[in-house]
Scaffold this active site. Structure first.
Site, PDB file in Angstrom:
ATOM      1  CG  ASP A 245      -9.922 -51.369  38.574  1.00 28.98           C
ATOM      2  OD1 ASP A 245      -9.667 -50.999  37.416  1.00 28.98           O
ATOM      3  OD2 ASP A 245     -10.723 -50.788  39.320  1.00 28.98           O
ATOM      4  CD  GLU A 246     -11.498 -50.906  33.191  1.00 28.62           C
ATOM      5  OE1 GLU A 246     -12.444 -50.727  32.408  1.00 28.62           O
ATOM      6  OE2 GLU A 246     -10.402 -50.338  33.094  1.00 28.62           O
TER       7      GLU A 246
ATOM      8  CG  ASP B  46     -14.462 -50.870  37.054  1.00 24.91           C
ATOM      9  OD1 ASP B  46     -13.272 -51.079  37.353  1.00 24.91           O
ATOM     10  OD2 ASP B  46     -14.968 -49.739  37.026  1.00 24.91           O
ATOM     11  CG  MET B  47     -11.487 -54.934  40.796  1.00 31.07           C
ATOM     12  SD  MET B  47     -12.491 -56.398  41.004  1.00 31.07           S
ATOM     13  CE  MET B  47     -12.421 -56.595  42.783  1.00 31.07           C
TER      14      MET B  47
ATOM     15  CE1 TYR C 267      -4.730 -49.468  42.022  1.00 34.96           C
ATOM     16  CE2 TYR C 267      -3.442 -47.555  42.639  1.00 34.96           C
ATOM     17  CZ  TYR C 267      -3.738 -48.557  41.740  1.00 34.96           C
ATOM     18  OH  TYR C 267      -3.021 -48.650  40.564  1.00 34.96           O
TER      19      TYR C 267
ATOM     20  NE  ARG D   2     -15.764 -43.132  44.976  1.00 37.14           N
ATOM     21  CZ  ARG D   2     -15.612 -43.845  43.878  1.00 37.14           C
ATOM     22  NH1 ARG D   2     -16.532 -43.811  42.931  1.00 37.14           N
ATOM     23  NH2 ARG D   2     -14.555 -44.607  43.705  1.00 37.14           N
TER      24      ARG D   2
HETATM   25  N1  DCP Z   1      -5.962 -44.968  39.749  1.00 35.14           N
HETATM   26  C1  DCP Z   1      -4.784 -44.206  39.716  1.00 35.14           C
HETATM   27  N2  DCP Z   1      -4.810 -42.943  39.215  1.00 35.14           N
HETATM   28  C2  DCP Z   1      -5.945 -42.416  38.746  1.00 35.14           C
HETATM   29  C3  DCP Z   1      -7.113 -43.186  38.734  1.00 35.14           C
HETATM   30  C4  DCP Z   1      -7.096 -44.476  39.251  1.00 35.14           C
HETATM   31  O1  DCP Z   1      -3.737 -44.679  40.155  1.00 35.14           O
HETATM   32  N3  DCP Z   1      -5.974 -41.176  38.276  1.00 35.14           N
HETATM   33  C5  DCP Z   1      -5.921 -46.319  40.362  1.00 35.14           C
HETATM   34  C6  DCP Z   1      -6.598 -46.290  41.696  1.00 35.14           C
HETATM   35  C7  DCP Z   1      -7.920 -46.928  41.474  1.00 35.14           C
HETATM   36  C8  DCP Z   1      -7.636 -47.901  40.361  1.00 35.14           C
HETATM   37  O2  DCP Z   1      -6.629 -47.276  39.581  1.00 35.14           O
HETATM   38  O3  DCP Z   1      -8.395 -47.583  42.630  1.00 35.14           O
HETATM   39  C9  DCP Z   1      -8.837 -48.195  39.502  1.00 35.14           C
HETATM   40  O4  DCP Z   1      -9.337 -46.979  38.960  1.00 35.14           O
HETATM   41  P1  DCP Z   1     -10.845 -46.767  38.625  1.00 35.14           P
HETATM   42  O5  DCP Z   1     -10.939 -45.638  37.676  1.00 35.14           O
HETATM   43  O6  DCP Z   1     -11.479 -48.052  38.240  1.00 35.14           O
HETATM   44  O7  DCP Z   1     -11.500 -46.242  39.978  1.00 35.14           O
HETATM   45  P2  DCP Z   1     -11.752 -46.977  41.331  1.00 35.14           P
HETATM   46  O8  DCP Z   1     -11.677 -48.452  41.229  1.00 35.14           O
HETATM   47  O9  DCP Z   1     -10.892 -46.362  42.387  1.00 35.14           O
HETATM   48  O10 DCP Z   1     -13.220 -46.514  41.675  1.00 35.14           O
HETATM   49  P3  DCP Z   1     -14.585 -46.932  40.973  1.00 35.14           P
HETATM   50  O11 DCP Z   1     -15.335 -47.721  41.990  1.00 35.14           O
HETATM   51  O12 DCP Z   1     -15.249 -45.642  40.669  1.00 35.14           O
HETATM   52  O13 DCP Z   1     -14.275 -47.736  39.745  1.00 35.14           O
END
Ligand code: DCP
Length: 634
Positions: A120-121, A18-19, A23, A60
């Site tokens: 991203d997974e 998982d990235m 974004y 965060r």
């Molecule tokens: N995303 C989105 N709307 C949301 C949640 C996420 O468009 N309500 C997009 C932005 C995130 C991407 O999807 O960067 C991946 O979501 P993740 O839930 O994996 O969260 P992140 O990668 O941002 O953070 P983490 O490091 O906690 O996984």
């Protein structure tokens, strides 16, 4: 509802990657000045500074959360950098992030079966790679372990920080470990190597979970973020699950999880151990009962699917508060835009990957005027997908009208729409050597599909909108989708093998009037059997849905999307129905208007199929496109 899958005989090594704050990382790569800075990516919106959708770990640290609006984030962290998501057609344009995700997938897929589960997974089946390492170069010297692997978090090991790395090195090289743990150790090393490569080649960090099944790998991949990995040895599974709150498991995030808590008093996955399989089956049905019984023991047979491409394409937009849509003209305006984007994406998928989407679904969140708290949901509607922008637009509008009609139940009342989305799903690979049908689907372009873009005008990387995002703070949403098999050539080779003689016979019975050798017939025979076999293997063979069953399927999909998470898509049908009811590529789905525009030889051929001799037993109600749109009742 979740379903238990048969267990594989041999132990597997599965990783979920998982990235981190994905974004944000993409934006930081575009603008390196943002690196190390508190940063968030914001949806296009002027209300209270827009909704945050990705938040950097630095931000965060200041207490910034994804649920905040931009203005609030600035109050909490005055130095935060807010980056707007690119916008196209008045909504978020995620292509930048999709292609960044594809870069990562290309690297991860080098080591084993790879399933792109969301934007991203990724899931990886590293069993073969781990076995090979164990055979060729087993880890036996703690000092030589790659530093990234030595930083792994291994569940069940003492977490004394000063000694941790040493302990991990020793664990990865234990000569007395059982074969399962040895394989897992190799898996951890391979994942560490892959994560280093991803960082070097894309500048992105990611986190990962490594376990013997998908469920456990997914559960731990986010446990230590950012840029870390977590390993689950079999001996630690029970302790881990004993304290894991039920709602942490995606499939239990919704009604099923609430029912476990309210009806059975189950708070953690481990609490499920006190129920027999029979009791769980009695309460939730045979499949779900068995699934619950198994997950309580850390058992999950779900396989990593071999697919790097999306299983569906979706475009959506939300209209919060005063932006809610209240009349058909505004709905049409937005639906047209969403459908235009969807059309571009499926056309791009067709051009690049030779894949055809079969089903168009419309979802909406609607409330009746003066009845905002009503629990009745707007019914999702599906119909066969016709290629060509204006056709998709037309069908989507009809689906909307049909849904609205059902939703309003003859009441003459105002309504208000806070979200709209269209999805193209049930995508299959076209076997090679099918140029005539390809031309048909692409349309004799300008005439039948005036708005289909030229392939050069569409993004290079077909998209992946995989996460189910329902936070009201988002103006735009990605529809749930998952990846699909990537390699058309590879698939057709397999299909050819799979195409059994019986299948061929069955198909020729289905089109008895068509005399044997034309290209399209060949296509259909191959396509049908390939599709049939593929669906059979995917468990996707199901009845051809009329409006009702199609609705049910949508509901089931919707339920599954929320209950099981976006990493799986499923239908409400697991068993293969008998012969004529199976949903196959159907000549009746072919739009006669398109046929008129085909080259004469192909037209004659298809027209022959469209007017087959009477076959009362094989013709089903609701199997033509028009039957999906019954005339509105007054
Ligand atoms: N995303 C989105 N709307 C949301 C949640 C996420 O468009 N309500 C997009 C932005 C995130 C991407 O999807 O960067 C991946 O979501 P993740 O839930 O994996 O969260 P992140 O990668 O941002 O953070 P983490 O490091 O906690 O996984």
């Amino acid at each position: 509802m979740p379903v238990a899958r048969p267990e594989p005989q041999e132990p597997r090594v599965i990783a979920h990657v998982d990235m981190d704050c994905f974004y944000v990382q993409v934006e930081q790569r575009r603008n390196p000045a943002l690196r190390g800075q508190p940063t968030a990516v914001v949806q296009y919106n002027d209300w209270k500074g827009g909704g945050l959708i990705a938040v950097s770990y630095e931000a965060r640290g200041f207490g910034v959360k994804r649920s905040m609006r931009g203005d609030e984030a600035k109050r909490v962290c005055p130095g935060i950098n807010l980056v707007q998501v690119p916008v196209a057609r008045g909504k978020a344009d995620l292509n930048l992030y999709r292609s960044a995700g594809s870069e990562v997938v290309a690297i991860l897929a080098s080591k084993g079966k790879c399933e792109r589960a969301s934007i991203d997974e990724v899931y990886l089946d590293l069993t073969d790679a781990a076995k090979e390492m164990l055979l060729q170069a087993p880890p036996d010297s703690p000092e030589e372990i790659l530093i990234e692997a030595a930083k792994s978090n291994i569940l069940g090991l003492p977490s004394d920080a000063s000694e941790k790395e040493k302990i991990v090195r020793a664990w990865l090289c234990r000569p007395d470990a059982d074969s399962e743990d040895k394989l897992l150790a190799c898996g951890a090393i391979i994942v560490a190597q892959l994560r280093v490569r991803v960082l070097e080649e894309t500048q992105f960090t990611c986190s990962a979970g490594i376990a013997h099944n998908k469920m456990l790998a997914k559960l731990v991949s986010g446990m230590h973020k950012p840029a870390q990995q977590t390993v689950v040895p079999s001996s630690s599974v029970q302790d881990f699950l004993a304290s894991l709150p039920v709602k942490k498991m995606k499939q239990l995030g919704g009604k099923l999880g609430s029912s476990l808590q309210d009806d059975l008093g189950v708070e953690t996955i481990g609490d499920l151990l006190s129920f027999t399989e029979e009791k769980l089956q009695e309460q939730y049905g045979v499949n779900t009962g068995t699934w619950l019984w198994k997950i309580a023991r850390g058992i999950s047979g779900e396989e990593v699917e071999d697919r790097l491409l999306p299983k569906s394409h979706g475009c959506g937009k939300t209209f919060p508060g005063p932006k809610a849509l209240k009349n058909s003209a505004s709905v049409k305006g937005w639906l047209d835009q969403l459908c235009e984007e969807l059309s571009e994406r499926i056309q791009s998928d067709l051009n690049q990957n030779k894949r055809i989407a079969q089903t168009l679904t419309l979802h909406a969140r609607v409330s009746k005027e003066n009845e905002r708290d009503s629990v009745k949901k707007f019914p999702s509607k599906s119909c066969p997908l016709r290629y060509g922008t204006w056709k998709i637009q037309e069908d989507a509008m009809k689906l909307f009208e049909s849904g609205l009609h059902d939703f309003l139940e003859y009441q003459n009342t105002g309504w208000s729409i806070t979200s709209l989305s269209v999805t193209a799903s049930k995508i299959f690979d076209i076997p090679s050597g099918t140029s005539s049908i390809l031309r048909y689907v692409k349309g004799p372009s300008s005439a039948s599909s005036p708005a289909i873009p030229d392939s050069s005008s569409v993004p290079e990387d077909p998209s992946l909108d995989n996460n189910v995002y329902v936070t009201p703070s988002n103006e735009e949403q990605c529809e749930p989708s998952t990846s699909e098999k990537e390699d058309g050539k590879k698939y057709s080779a397999i299909s050819a093998k799979q195409c059994s003689a019986n299948e061929a016979k069955r198909i020729s019975k289905k089109f008895p009037e068509v005399k044997g050798t034309s290209s399209i017939l060949k296509f259909l025979s191959r396509g049908q059997s390939a599709l049939h076999e593929k669906r059979k293997s995917d468990g996707l063979i199901c009845s051809h849905p009329g409006l009702e069953s199609s609705l049910e399927a949508s509901r089931a999909e919707e339920h599954n999307a929320s209950a099981q998470g976006a990493d799986r898509s499923s239908t409400n049908c697991g068993a293969e129905p008998s012969g004529s009811n199976a949903w196959m590529f159907n000549v009746e789905d072919i739009d006669p208007a398109v046929v008129e525009e085909l080259p004469p030889e192909i037209r004659r051929e298809i027209q022959g199929w469209i007017r087959p001799p009477k076959q009362p037993n094989t013709k089903r109600r609701g199997s033509t496109i028009s039957s999906y749109f019954p005339p509105a009742r007054s």
